[in-house]
Design a protein around this motif. Sequence first.
Motif, short mmCIF file in Angstrom:
data_model
loop_
_atom_site.label_atom_id
_atom_site.label_comp_id
_atom_site.label_asym_id
_atom_site.label_seq_id
_atom_site.Cartn_x
_atom_site.Cartn_y
_atom_site.Cartn_z
N ASP A 52 0.84 -1.19 0.00
CA ASP A 52 0.00 0.00 0.00
C ASP A 52 0.87 1.25 0.00
O ASP A 52 2.02 1.24 0.46
N SER A 53 0.31 2.35 -0.51
CA SER A 53 1.01 3.63 -0.51
C SER A 53 0.01 4.75 -0.24
O SER A 53 -1.09 4.76 -0.80
N ALA A 54 0.43 5.70 0.58
CA ALA A 54 -0.38 6.89 0.83
C ALA A 54 0.03 8.05 -0.07
O ALA A 54 -0.66 9.07 -0.12
N ARG A 55 1.13 7.88 -0.79
CA ARG A 55 1.68 8.98 -1.60
C ARG A 55 1.55 8.76 -3.10
O ARG A 55 1.76 9.69 -3.88
N ALA A 56 1.22 7.54 -3.51
CA ALA A 56 1.18 7.23 -4.94
C ALA A 56 0.08 6.21 -5.21
O ALA A 56 -0.57 5.71 -4.28
N ASP A 57 -0.13 5.89 -6.47
CA ASP A 57 -1.16 4.91 -6.83
C ASP A 57 -0.81 3.52 -6.29
O ASP A 57 -1.70 2.75 -5.91
N PHE A 58 0.48 3.20 -6.28
CA PHE A 58 0.94 1.89 -5.82
C PHE A 58 2.23 2.06 -5.02
O PHE A 58 2.98 3.01 -5.23
N GLY A 59 2.46 1.13 -4.12
CA GLY A 59 3.70 1.11 -3.37
C GLY A 59 4.54 -0.09 -3.77
O GLY A 59 4.01 -1.15 -4.11
N LEU A 60 5.86 0.06 -3.74
CA LEU A 60 6.77 -1.00 -4.16
C LEU A 60 7.93 -1.11 -3.19
O LEU A 60 8.58 -0.10 -2.87
N ARG A 61 8.18 -2.33 -2.72
CA ARG A 61 9.40 -2.64 -1.98
C ARG A 61 10.26 -3.55 -2.85
O ARG A 61 9.74 -4.48 -3.48
#
Length: 292
Positions: free
Chosen positions: A52-61
Amino acid sequence: MTIPFAKGHGLGNDYIVLRRQDLPFDLSEASIVRMCDRNWGIGSDGILMLVDSARADFGLRIFNPDGSEAEKSGNGLRIFAKWLRDLGYARQDRFTVETRGGVVDCVCHGKAGRVAFVTVEMGRATFRAPEIPMNGPDRDVVGVRLQLADGTAVSATAVSVGNPHCVVFVDRLDTDACKRGGPLIERHPAFPQRTNVQFARVADKHTVDILIWERGAGYTLASGSSSCAAASAAVRNARCEHGRVTVRMPGGDLVIDVRPDWSLRLEGPVEEVYSGALSTEFTEAWLTPATP
């Protein structure tokens, strides 16, 4: 219990892609190493995990095959973007992805309903020592002498494109020299978070050939962030001109647009290799139960 995954590559730089929500476990260093092992696991240059990401459409690790976590990967981002679009998680061709190295903008280009080419806005290159990070005084690290543990020395240009890089310009590319010198530079005391390494030979004002030693992965056929680092370092050293720079690697070519404000756009192909599922036997043996 099985865990779905996909595997893709960008110019031979391959990654496993999976979703955090499909994992009833925390990824441990041991499980990452095992999954990336080419004999005992799936085999890859790293793992891309949707979060999940609060700053973008998707989060990536992004995880390296030694279990460490990376800030950014150009090839990884292209593989991730294709996976998101092909599977319908991304509803439009353009979307944003948050990485540890910042939020980036991805644009997918396809044919016959599948993504084949992705452009990624990789952020801005910086040569300032504290921003790379690199020990020593606050200065631009351009053509700085770096003494290595084996007694040799190189002229290094250090740059961050969201993750740390050290570019060494040479007259001739040599794979064995890359494999010898790469780990010495990667773990040099000057780089507190280690560094990716590129040996670069400039062919002309718009073309650079490189060999890559990737932090946490070793000798690598291709790298998007390494291409960005090499192109920007070539421009900063006045060996190339601002604009489109083609970076040629053993795995293939990428085009980097190096703008006057040092913002970078990466363009290149991407391909899915296969999809599958981690077996119950594998996951029970190698993944640690999630913390509450």
